[in-house]
Design a protein around this motif. Structure first.
Motif, PDB file in Angstrom:
ATOM      1  N   ASP A   1       1.273   6.643  -6.928  1.00 18.80           N
ATOM      2  CA  ASP A   1       0.289   7.689  -7.203  1.00 18.80           C
ATOM      3  C   ASP A   1       0.941   9.065  -7.226  1.00 18.80           C
ATOM      4  O   ASP A   1       0.622   9.903  -8.073  1.00 18.80           O
ATOM      5  CB  ASP A   1      -0.829   7.665  -6.162  1.00 18.80           C
TER       6      ASP A   1
ATOM      7  N   ASP B   1       3.787   1.396  -1.463  1.00 11.82           N
ATOM      8  CA  ASP B   1       4.238   1.456  -2.859  1.00 11.82           C
ATOM      9  C   ASP B   1       3.164   2.073  -3.750  1.00 11.82           C
ATOM     10  O   ASP B   1       3.469   2.839  -4.663  1.00 11.82           O
ATOM     11  CB  ASP B   1       4.589   0.065  -3.375  1.00 11.82           C
ATOM     12  N   GLU B   2       1.917   1.743  -3.480  1.00  9.71           N
ATOM     13  CA  GLU B   2       0.817   2.318  -4.254  1.00  9.71           C
ATOM     14  C   GLU B   2       0.775   3.835  -4.078  1.00  9.71           C
ATOM     15  O   GLU B   2       0.637   4.582  -5.045  1.00  9.71           O
ATOM     16  CB  GLU B   2      -0.514   1.712  -3.815  1.00  9.71           C
TER      17      GLU B   2
ATOM     18  N   ARG C   1       0.140  -5.247  -9.551  1.00  6.64           N
ATOM     19  CA  ARG C   1      -0.297  -3.966  -9.001  1.00  6.64           C
ATOM     20  C   ARG C   1      -0.218  -4.006  -7.478  1.00  6.64           C
ATOM     21  O   ARG C   1      -0.436  -5.042  -6.863  1.00  6.64           O
ATOM     22  CB  ARG C   1      -1.707  -3.639  -9.461  1.00  6.64           C
ATOM     23  N   PRO C   2       0.107  -2.889  -6.850  1.00  3.79           N
ATOM     24  CA  PRO C   2       0.231  -2.868  -5.390  1.00  3.79           C
ATOM     25  C   PRO C   2      -1.060  -3.255  -4.675  1.00  3.79           C
ATOM     26  O   PRO C   2      -1.016  -3.938  -3.648  1.00  3.79           O
ATOM     27  CB  PRO C   2       0.604  -1.417  -5.075  1.00  3.79           C
ATOM     28  N   GLN C   3      -2.213  -2.871  -5.219  1.00  5.04           N
ATOM     29  CA  GLN C   3      -3.472  -3.221  -4.573  1.00  5.04           C
ATOM     30  C   GLN C   3      -3.679  -4.732  -4.577  1.00  5.04           C
ATOM     31  O   GLN C   3      -4.172  -5.295  -3.600  1.00  5.04           O
ATOM     32  CB  GLN C   3      -4.671  -2.563  -5.281  1.00  5.04           C
TER      33      GLN C   3
ATOM     34  N   LEU D   1       0.827  -1.211   0.000  1.00  4.47           N
ATOM     35  CA  LEU D   1       0.000   0.000   0.000  1.00  4.47           C
ATOM     36  C   LEU D   1       0.860   1.260   0.000  1.00  4.47           C
ATOM     37  O   LEU D   1       0.501   2.265  -0.621  1.00  4.47           O
ATOM     38  CB  LEU D   1      -0.948  -0.014   1.205  1.00  4.47           C
TER      39      LEU D   1
END
Length: 174
Positions: A35, A30-31, A146-148, A28
């Motif tokens: 962003d 990393d997300e 993807r990070p999510q 999270l």
């Protein structure tokens, strides 16, 4: 003081759950970093585009002003134009100036966003020419990296380990 010799996996499951929880939080983070990088890139290219448009509009305004001066001047080569044509060119000039002001505002807003995102109060974009770039688009999309997705997998793993740890509480520590 008592030291349990065998806990039926309680400690092992707790450690695995903690590691999975940490991995989920890292994903999270990393997300969030991704962003911010995307927002900074949008601000950078927005400022670059607005600046380039401003240069183009400056050139256009200069050409329109020359044409208008030629129409209204006292030259003997003055073209025979009607009042309506002169008014149309004047309106075109006013519109170009309005668009130039919009481009200047867009550049200032994009630079302010870029500076806020990177934390450098005098950050600016480079002066190189804006050129078209080509990128290949993948044929299929995959969300596995993807990070999510990683956070969801690790969070599910942590929940499974916590459930196993709770199930191990049915057995006494030895």
């Amino acid at each position: 003081i008592t030291q349990p010799l065998f806990t039926f996996g309680k400690i092992d499951h707790a450690r695995k759950a903690a590691r999975a929880g940490l991995a989920a939080q890292t994903a999270l983070a990393d997300e969030a970093a991704g962003d911010i990088a995307v927002d900074a890139a949008k601000a950078y290219w927005g400022a670059k585009l607005a600046r380039e448009m401003g240069y183009m509009l400056d050139d256009g305004i200069e050409q329109i002003e020359k044409a208008l001066a030629k129409m209204t001047g006292d030259d003997k080569d003055k073209p025979d134009v009607s009042i309506q044509d002169r008014q149309r060119v004047a309106v075109l000039l006013a519109e170009a100036k309005v668009q130039r002001a919009d481009a200047r505002l867009g550049e200032e807003q994009a630079l302010a966003g870029l500076r806020a995102l990177v934390g450098i109060p005098d950050a600016d974009i480079d002066d190189s020419e804006l050129v078209a770039s080509t990128r290949t688009v993948p044929a299929t999309l995959s969300g596995e990296r993807r990070p999510q997705s990683r956070a969801a997998r690790e969070g599910a793993s942590a929940a499974d380990e916590l459930a196993k740890m709770q199930a191990a509480y049915y057995w006494p520590d030895l």
